[in-house]
Design a protein around this motif. Structure first.
Motif, PDB file in Angstrom:
ATOM      1  N   ALA A   1      36.623-113.479   9.266  1.00 35.75           N
ATOM      2  CA  ALA A   1      37.338-112.596   8.332  1.00 35.75           C
ATOM      3  C   ALA A   1      37.752-111.302   9.024  1.00 35.75           C
ATOM      4  CB  ALA A   1      36.446-112.270   7.134  1.00 35.75           C
ATOM      5  N   SER A   2      38.820-110.684   8.516  1.00 35.24           N
ATOM      6  CA  SER A   2      39.160-109.314   8.889  1.00 35.24           C
ATOM      7  C   SER A   2      38.467-108.423   7.867  1.00 35.24           C
ATOM      8  CB  SER A   2      40.669-109.095   8.820  1.00 35.24           C
ATOM      9  OG  SER A   2      41.324-110.002   9.681  1.00 35.24           O
ATOM     10  N   VAL A   3      37.702-107.453   8.352  1.00 38.65           N
ATOM     11  CA  VAL A   3      36.805-106.728   7.443  1.00 38.65           C
ATOM     12  C   VAL A   3      37.113-105.240   7.379  1.00 38.65           C
ATOM     13  CG1 VAL A   3      34.388-106.178   6.938  1.00 38.65           C
ATOM     14  CG2 VAL A   3      34.964-108.392   7.951  1.00 38.65           C
ATOM     15  N   VAL A   4      37.266-104.733   6.160  1.00 36.14           N
ATOM     16  CA  VAL A   4      37.303-103.294   5.942  1.00 36.14           C
ATOM     17  C   VAL A   4      35.874-102.857   5.612  1.00 36.14           C
ATOM     18  CG1 VAL A   4      38.063-101.446   4.397  1.00 36.14           C
ATOM     19  CG2 VAL A   4      39.704-103.149   5.218  1.00 36.14           C
ATOM     20  N   VAL A   5      35.331-102.023   6.477  1.00 31.08           N
ATOM     21  CA  VAL A   5      33.993-101.464   6.266  1.00 31.08           C
ATOM     22  C   VAL A   5      34.207-100.146   5.540  1.00 31.08           C
ATOM     23  CG1 VAL A   5      31.981-100.490   7.439  1.00 31.08           C
ATOM     24  CG2 VAL A   5      33.086-102.544   8.359  1.00 31.08           C
ATOM     25  N   SER A   6      33.728-100.052   4.305  1.00 23.53           N
ATOM     26  CA  SER A   6      33.926 -98.809   3.554  1.00 23.53           C
ATOM     27  C   SER A   6      32.576 -98.144   3.305  1.00 23.53           C
ATOM     28  CB  SER A   6      34.676 -99.109   2.247  1.00 23.53           C
ATOM     29  OG  SER A   6      33.830 -99.066   1.127  1.00 23.53           O
ATOM     30  N   ASP A   7      32.557 -96.827   3.427  1.00 20.69           N
ATOM     31  CA  ASP A   7      31.283 -96.117   3.247  1.00 20.69           C
ATOM     32  C   ASP A   7      31.555 -94.617   3.215  1.00 20.69           C
ATOM     33  OD1 ASP A   7      28.417 -95.143   3.759  1.00 20.69           O
ATOM     34  OD2 ASP A   7      28.121 -97.289   3.979  1.00 20.69           O
ATOM     35  N   ILE A   8      30.615 -93.843   2.682  1.00 15.88           N
ATOM     36  CA  ILE A   8      30.712 -92.379   2.799  1.00 15.88           C
ATOM     37  C   ILE A   8      30.211 -91.918   4.161  1.00 15.88           C
ATOM     38  CG2 ILE A   8      30.615 -91.721   0.344  1.00 15.88           C
ATOM     39  CD1 ILE A   8      27.565 -91.441   0.665  1.00 15.88           C
TER      40      ILE A   8
END
Ligand SMILES: NC(=O)c1ccc[n+]([C@@H]2O[C@H](COP(=O)([O-])OP(=O)(O)OC[C@H]3O[C@@H](n4cnc5c(N)ncnc54)[C@H](O)[C@@H]3O)[C@@H](O)[C@H]2O)c1
Length: 266
Positions: free
Chosen positions: A32-39
């Motif tokens: 998969a192509s992954v968007v890692v989202s986080d603060i």
């Protein structure tokens, strides 16, 4: 790239640490192509670099899941970067403990904004993008504490129980609409992640003998709670998320995947 989720685009919230980090890495490893989202910018950048170094595709987006405006941007950015959206792992969460009678409304709202509002907002904004991408899989990180109560954790249990039924209701909605979007919840038991080092003194008090200095020791907790006798690892949860994200689980929606070393079996 070959893999169990090859060609899919995934957003993993709270992807800079613990279970989210493991999910991001396993999904990327499986194509998969992954968007890692986080603060957490630093942690997010580290995870994206490690995925890239291992030959995977990922990018980091700074993202507070409690912000609706930011959710719209994150989904749009994922689609712009990778051409669609097929997987959302609503994983970001915090655990704030304390007795109900002394729990502040401020802590209640802070925890609910991340654990419950964040899941609602992510699901809401992902649905149109998934529909436009031909369908997808939404995975909601609940908890064993979304299946059974835990003393001193009423606020946390309220959020984790709420997302469990939220997942089922949206699953039915999506089935009715025939959009090929599935929604399932995952229920980890005691997992060895940094979450146990981020606890308030009130939360430590809840865990009594497992509290060590400024943290709670997941090994001690799991020895008492999990029939398998030890804490789970983040990868143990990521493997369940991978299954739910992949087409291998195509006949599964509105279901609960419990990965807790047997803690809720008795
Ligand atoms: N570790 C366990 O034992 C356990 C058990 C059951 C359920 N869970 C659930 O699994 C999920 C992940 O937990 P973990 O143990 O990996 O925790 P963790 O603390 O290691 O990671 C959580 C991540 O979420 C991020 N985050 C916090 N607030 C955020 C916000 N407002 N917006 C975006 N990101 C935010 C943090 O920066 C962190 O990177 C949580 O929903 C947690 O409730 C954990």
């Amino acid at each position: 790239m070959m893999g169990r989720v090859a060609g899919k685009v995934a957003i993993v919230t709270g992807g800079a640490s613990g279970i989210g980090e493991a999910c991001a890495k396993v999904l990327a490893r499986e194509g998969a192509s992954v968007v890692v989202s986080d603060i957490d910018r630093e942690g997010g950048a580290r995870v994206v670099k490690e995925i890239g170094d291992a030959g995977g595709k990922a990018r980091f987006l700074e993202h507070d899941v409690a912000s609706e405006a930011r959710w719209a941007e994150v989904v749009a950015a994922a689609v712009a970067a990778f051409g669609g959206l097929q997987v959302l792992v609503n994983n970001a969460g915090i655990g704030v403990g304390g007795l109900c009678e002394s729990f502040s409304l401020e802590d209640w709202r802070r925890q609910t904004a991340i654990n419950l509002d964040g899941v609602f907002l992510g699901t809401k904004h992902a649905i149109p993008a998934m529909r436009a991408s031909g369908g997808g899989s939404i995975v909601i990180m609940s908890s064993g504490a979304g299946l059974t109560g835990a003393p001193g954790m009423s606020g946390y249990c309220a959020t984790k129980g709420a997302v469990r039924l939220f997942a089922k209701a949206v699953a039915l909605e999506m089935a009715q609409l025939g959009d090929n979007i599935r929604v399932n919840s995952v229920h980890p038991g005691v997992i060895d992640t940094p979450i146990w080092t981020k606890v308030t003194p009130e939360t430590r008090a809840v865990f009594g003998g497992a509290a060590q200095g400024n943290a709670v020791d997941p090994a001690v907790l799991a020895a008492a709670m999990a029939p398998l006798g030890k804490a789970g690892m983040p990868e143990d949860i990521a493997m369940g998320v991978l299954f739910l994200a992949s087409d291998e689980s195509r006949y599964m929606t509105g279901a609960e995947l419990v990965i807790d070393g047997g803690a809720t079996a008795g």
